[in-house]
Design a protein around this motif. Structure first.
Motif, PDB file in Angstrom:
ATOM      1  N   ALA A 252       0.819  -1.216   0.000  1.00  0.00           N
ATOM      2  CA  ALA A 252       0.000   0.000   0.000  1.00  0.00           C
ATOM      3  C   ALA A 252       0.848   1.259   0.000  1.00  0.00           C
ATOM      4  CB  ALA A 252      -0.933  -0.011   1.208  1.00  0.00           C
ATOM      5  N   ALA A 253       2.087   1.172   0.495  1.00  0.00           N
ATOM      6  CA  ALA A 253       2.986   2.331   0.529  1.00  0.00           C
ATOM      7  C   ALA A 253       3.812   2.462  -0.742  1.00  0.00           C
ATOM      8  CB  ALA A 253       3.900   2.236   1.747  1.00  0.00           C
ATOM      9  N   GLY A 254       3.638   1.533  -1.676  1.00  0.00           N
ATOM     10  CA  GLY A 254       4.378   1.592  -2.927  1.00  0.00           C
ATOM     11  C   GLY A 254       5.725   0.905  -2.891  1.00  0.00           C
ATOM     12  N   ASN A 255       5.995   0.168  -1.804  1.00  0.00           N
ATOM     13  CA  ASN A 255       7.268  -0.538  -1.674  1.00  0.00           C
ATOM     14  C   ASN A 255       7.148  -1.962  -2.206  1.00  0.00           C
ATOM     15  OD1 ASN A 255       8.534   1.656  -0.214  1.00  0.00           O
ATOM     16  ND2 ASN A 255       7.305   1.039   1.556  1.00  0.00           N
ATOM     17  N   TRP A 256       8.244  -2.478  -2.758  1.00  0.00           N
ATOM     18  CA  TRP A 256       8.249  -3.852  -3.231  1.00  0.00           C
ATOM     19  C   TRP A 256       8.235  -4.823  -2.052  1.00  0.00           C
ATOM     20  CZ3 TRP A 256       7.061  -4.616  -8.040  1.00  0.00           C
ATOM     21  CH2 TRP A 256       7.437  -3.711  -9.024  1.00  0.00           C
ATOM     22  N   VAL A 257       7.437  -5.873  -2.185  1.00  0.00           N
ATOM     23  CA  VAL A 257       7.427  -6.963  -1.205  1.00  0.00           C
ATOM     24  C   VAL A 257       7.496  -8.281  -1.970  1.00  0.00           C
ATOM     25  CG1 VAL A 257       6.220  -5.740   0.645  1.00  0.00           C
ATOM     26  CG2 VAL A 257       4.894  -6.919  -1.125  1.00  0.00           C
ATOM     27  N   LEU A 258       8.057  -9.271  -1.321  1.00  0.00           N
ATOM     28  CA  LEU A 258       8.199 -10.590  -1.937  1.00  0.00           C
ATOM     29  C   LEU A 258       6.908 -11.376  -1.774  1.00  0.00           C
ATOM     30  CD1 LEU A 258      10.008 -12.816  -3.215  1.00  0.00           C
ATOM     31  CD2 LEU A 258      10.601 -13.492  -0.875  1.00  0.00           C
ATOM     32  N   MET A 259       6.346 -11.809  -2.882  1.00  0.00           N
ATOM     33  CA  MET A 259       5.175 -12.679  -2.849  1.00  0.00           C
ATOM     34  C   MET A 259       5.595 -14.149  -2.806  1.00  0.00           C
ATOM     35  SD  MET A 259       3.028 -10.322  -2.722  1.00  0.00           S
ATOM     36  CE  MET A 259       1.496 -11.257  -2.767  1.00  0.00           C
ATOM     37  N   GLU A 260       6.563 -14.501  -3.647  1.00  0.00           N
ATOM     38  CA  GLU A 260       7.090 -15.869  -3.684  1.00  0.00           C
ATOM     39  C   GLU A 260       8.520 -15.838  -4.202  1.00  0.00           C
ATOM     40  OE1 GLU A 260       5.554 -18.605  -2.744  1.00  0.00           O
ATOM     41  OE2 GLU A 260       3.426 -18.084  -2.766  1.00  0.00           O
ATOM     42  N   ALA A 261       9.347 -16.737  -3.702  1.00  0.00           N
ATOM     43  CA  ALA A 261      10.628 -17.052  -4.334  1.00  0.00           C
ATOM     44  C   ALA A 261      10.460 -18.458  -4.890  1.00  0.00           C
ATOM     45  CB  ALA A 261      11.772 -16.991  -3.326  1.00  0.00           C
ATOM     46  N   GLU A 262      10.181 -18.565  -6.167  1.00  0.00           N
ATOM     47  CA  GLU A 262       9.848 -19.849  -6.794  1.00  0.00           C
ATOM     48  C   GLU A 262      11.127 -20.556  -7.219  1.00  0.00           C
ATOM     49  OE1 GLU A 262       6.972 -21.132  -6.873  1.00  0.00           O
ATOM     50  OE2 GLU A 262       5.437 -19.574  -6.897  1.00  0.00           O
ATOM     51  N   LEU A 263      11.504 -21.579  -6.447  1.00  0.00           N
ATOM     52  CA  LEU A 263      12.789 -22.250  -6.654  1.00  0.00           C
ATOM     53  C   LEU A 263      12.642 -23.728  -6.980  1.00  0.00           C
ATOM     54  CD1 LEU A 263      14.657 -20.673  -3.573  1.00  0.00           C
ATOM     55  CD2 LEU A 263      14.331 -19.713  -5.872  1.00  0.00           C
ATOM     56  N   ILE A 264      11.422 -24.200  -7.172  1.00  0.00           N
ATOM     57  CA  ILE A 264      11.208 -25.627  -7.464  1.00  0.00           C
ATOM     58  C   ILE A 264      10.820 -25.813  -8.923  1.00  0.00           C
ATOM     59  CG2 ILE A 264       9.935 -27.718  -6.846  1.00  0.00           C
ATOM     60  CD1 ILE A 264       9.430 -26.495  -4.106  1.00  0.00           C
ATOM     61  N   GLU A 265       9.600 -25.399  -9.267  1.00  0.00           N
ATOM     62  CA  GLU A 265       9.083 -25.685 -10.602  1.00  0.00           C
ATOM     63  C   GLU A 265       8.399 -24.468 -11.217  1.00  0.00           C
ATOM     64  OE1 GLU A 265       6.715 -24.884  -8.494  1.00  0.00           O
ATOM     65  OE2 GLU A 265       5.147 -26.140  -9.377  1.00  0.00           O
ATOM     66  N   PRO A 266       9.096 -23.322 -11.215  1.00  0.00           N
ATOM     67  CA  PRO A 266       8.451 -22.141 -11.792  1.00  0.00           C
ATOM     68  C   PRO A 266       8.395 -22.203 -13.310  1.00  0.00           C
ATOM     69  CG  PRO A 266      10.727 -21.636 -11.267  1.00  0.00           C
ATOM     70  CD  PRO A 266      10.474 -23.031 -10.767  1.00  0.00           C
ATOM     71  N   ASP A 267       7.294 -21.718 -13.860  1.00  0.00           N
ATOM     72  CA  ASP A 267       7.279 -21.489 -15.302  1.00  0.00           C
ATOM     73  C   ASP A 267       8.283 -20.376 -15.578  1.00  0.00           C
ATOM     74  OD1 ASP A 267       6.711 -20.913 -17.965  1.00  0.00           O
ATOM     75  OD2 ASP A 267       4.550 -21.204 -17.713  1.00  0.00           O
ATOM     76  N   PHE A 268       9.198 -20.601 -16.494  1.00  0.00           N
ATOM     77  CA  PHE A 268      10.197 -19.596 -16.830  1.00  0.00           C
ATOM     78  C   PHE A 268       9.664 -18.546 -17.804  1.00  0.00           C
ATOM     79  CE2 PHE A 268      13.795 -22.963 -16.237  1.00  0.00           C
ATOM     80  CZ  PHE A 268      13.687 -22.826 -14.859  1.00  0.00           C
ATOM     81  N   TYR A 269       8.458 -18.727 -18.301  1.00  0.00           N
ATOM     82  CA  TYR A 269       7.862 -17.789 -19.262  1.00  0.00           C
ATOM     83  C   TYR A 269       8.806 -17.560 -20.441  1.00  0.00           C
ATOM     84  CZ  TYR A 269       5.123 -16.856 -15.048  1.00  0.00           C
ATOM     85  OH  TYR A 269       4.360 -16.988 -13.914  1.00  0.00           O
ATOM     86  N   LEU A 270       9.267 -18.655 -21.015  1.00  0.00           N
ATOM     87  CA  LEU A 270      10.227 -18.531 -22.113  1.00  0.00           C
ATOM     88  C   LEU A 270       9.615 -17.900 -23.350  1.00  0.00           C
ATOM     89  CD1 LEU A 270      12.323 -21.830 -21.867  1.00  0.00           C
ATOM     90  CD2 LEU A 270      12.751 -19.576 -20.854  1.00  0.00           C
ATOM     91  N   LYS A 271       8.293 -17.933 -23.461  1.00  0.00           N
ATOM     92  CA  LYS A 271       7.663 -17.236 -24.587  1.00  0.00           C
ATOM     93  C   LYS A 271       7.877 -15.734 -24.487  1.00  0.00           C
ATOM     94  CE  LYS A 271       3.477 -18.944 -24.251  1.00  0.00           C
ATOM     95  NZ  LYS A 271       2.053 -19.241 -24.593  1.00  0.00           N
ATOM     96  N   ASN A 272       8.147 -15.256 -23.271  1.00  0.00           N
ATOM     97  CA  ASN A 272       8.380 -13.829 -23.056  1.00  0.00           C
ATOM     98  C   ASN A 272       9.860 -13.491 -22.933  1.00  0.00           C
ATOM     99  OD1 ASN A 272       5.607 -14.533 -21.513  1.00  0.00           O
ATOM    100  ND2 ASN A 272       5.488 -12.490 -22.385  1.00  0.00           N
ATOM    101  N   ASP A 273      10.704 -14.486 -23.124  1.00  0.00           N
ATOM    102  CA  ASP A 273      12.150 -14.279 -23.006  1.00  0.00           C
ATOM    103  C   ASP A 273      12.703 -13.859 -24.362  1.00  0.00           C
ATOM    104  OD1 ASP A 273      14.872 -14.367 -22.617  1.00  0.00           O
ATOM    105  OD2 ASP A 273      14.954 -16.482 -22.038  1.00  0.00           O
ATOM    106  N   PRO A 274      13.271 -12.675 -24.471  1.00  0.00           N
ATOM    107  CA  PRO A 274      13.817 -12.239 -25.768  1.00  0.00           C
ATOM    108  C   PRO A 274      14.858 -13.191 -26.327  1.00  0.00           C
ATOM    109  CG  PRO A 274      13.721 -10.399 -24.237  1.00  0.00           C
ATOM    110  CD  PRO A 274      13.416 -11.632 -23.445  1.00  0.00           C
ATOM    111  N   ARG A 275      15.528 -13.960 -25.441  1.00  0.00           N
ATOM    112  CA  ARG A 275      16.557 -14.894 -25.895  1.00  0.00           C
ATOM    113  C   ARG A 275      16.042 -16.327 -25.960  1.00  0.00           C
ATOM    114  NH1 ARG A 275      21.724 -14.853 -22.682  1.00  0.00           N
ATOM    115  NH2 ARG A 275      22.545 -15.693 -24.648  1.00  0.00           N
ATOM    116  N   ALA A 276      14.734 -16.514 -25.748  1.00  0.00           N
ATOM    117  CA  ALA A 276      14.096 -17.825 -25.900  1.00  0.00           C
ATOM    118  C   ALA A 276      14.770 -18.917 -25.071  1.00  0.00           C
ATOM    119  CB  ALA A 276      14.058 -18.232 -27.373  1.00  0.00           C
ATOM    120  N   GLY A 277      15.233 -18.553 -23.887  1.00  0.00           N
ATOM    121  CA  GLY A 277      15.815 -19.547 -22.983  1.00  0.00           C
ATOM    122  C   GLY A 277      17.300 -19.765 -23.151  1.00  0.00           C
ATOM    123  N   ALA A 278      17.962 -18.941 -23.959  1.00  0.00           N
ATOM    124  CA  ALA A 278      19.403 -19.120 -24.160  1.00  0.00           C
ATOM    125  C   ALA A 278      20.166 -18.960 -22.849  1.00  0.00           C
ATOM    126  CB  ALA A 278      19.924 -18.132 -25.203  1.00  0.00           C
TER     127      ALA A 278
END
Length: 290
Positions: A252-278
């Protein structure tokens, strides 16, 4: 080509059948471009006996989607893999603690900002009612500490009855209205290096940003303070990570907070990666010593 393994969902779990094969294909394509062949195998085939994984030079648990619905068996598997000395990345020890969102409390003790959180062994209506005042919020989010993809996650307004709450350990947080206006920003790291970022927003009227609920994803350049915050999170982990997805939102104050640190099986969103996972392929090659 060097051959490694990717752990995939339980074949008996229908939840992600329409989604994970496409993610696997993108991962295999990125790895193939780096000279690495990735062989898929269900994680549930290696719970008590790790011998079927012994010949792989690297094992990536990046598609163990659905483990949260079979958490005890997943923890048994991580112990089996640890005892066998398998070359997992991320390490089996990380897979164990990162599977329970109670880790957010430990990261908070190390200086990482998270939303104000009430931890519960079993959520009750009285506890939720008291949480509105304790957290100074008119809307709350209640979710299991072992969950994924907004599974059994509730958004409750003050005075709204608690129905179908999580049955075990859970967390109660104030709902961040910024999820609707600014969304959640995910920063991807491979081999400790920033790769790309994605902003995720829910459809109007919803709070869940996952694609299965209609969430929309867009490539973004993260602001400098978001990138710096993500590096602070990674430093607080203190374990070697081949990959990480750091999910941030503004409070609410505009500060960044951590929602999750996904370290097991996160989708890497490679479709949105300019280097396509390189960058992912490069990190794997480095991990293999190639």
């Amino acid at each position: 080509m060097t051959e490694i393994s990717i752990l995939t969902p339980d074949p008996a779990d229908p939840s992600y059948r329409g989604q994970w094969p496409g993610v696997l294909e993108r991962l295999q394509s990125a790895l193939s471009a780096a000279g690495v062949t990735a062989v898929p195998t269900p994680w549930v085939d290696h719970v008590e006996d790790a011998s079927g994984l012994a010949n792989y030079s690297l094992i990536l648990p990046v598609l163990v989607w659905g483990y949260h619905r079979d958490h005890e068996r997943f923890l048994r598997a991580t112990r089996t893999w640890t005892d066998a000395g398998l070359p997992l990345a991320n390490p089996a020890s990380v897979l164990g603690w990162n599977s329970d969102k109670a880790y957010l409390g430990r990261l908070a003790e190390r200086g990482v900002a998270i939303p104000p959180t009430i931890w519960s062994e079993r959520v009750t209506a009285d506890q939720v009612e008291a949480a509105f005042d304790a957290l100074g919020a008119e809307t709350l989010v209640v979710k299991p500490t072992v969950s994924g993809g907004a599974w059994k996650t509730l958004r409750l307004d003050r005075g709204e009855p608690l129905t179908d709450p999580p049955l075990g350990a859970a967390m109660i947080q104030p709902y961040l209205s910024s999820m609707e206006t600014e969304g959640e920003t995910s920063l991807l790291f491979f081999g400790g290096r920033f790769s790309h970022a994605v902003n995720k927003r829910p459809v109007p009227g919803d709070f869940r940003i996952q694609v299965q609920f209609g969430g929309t994803y867009a490539s973004v350049t993260p602001p400098d303070d978001a990138l710096a915050f993500a590096h602070t999170v990674l430093a607080a982990v203190e374990e070697p990570l081949l990959y990480a997805r750091i999910d941030l939102a503004r409070d609410a104050a505009g500060n960044w907070v951590l929602m999750e640190a996904e370290l097991i099986e996160p989708d890497f969103y490679l479709k949105n990666d300019p280097r396509a996972g390189a960058g992912f392929g490069e990190a794997v090659r480095e991990r293999l010593g190639l």
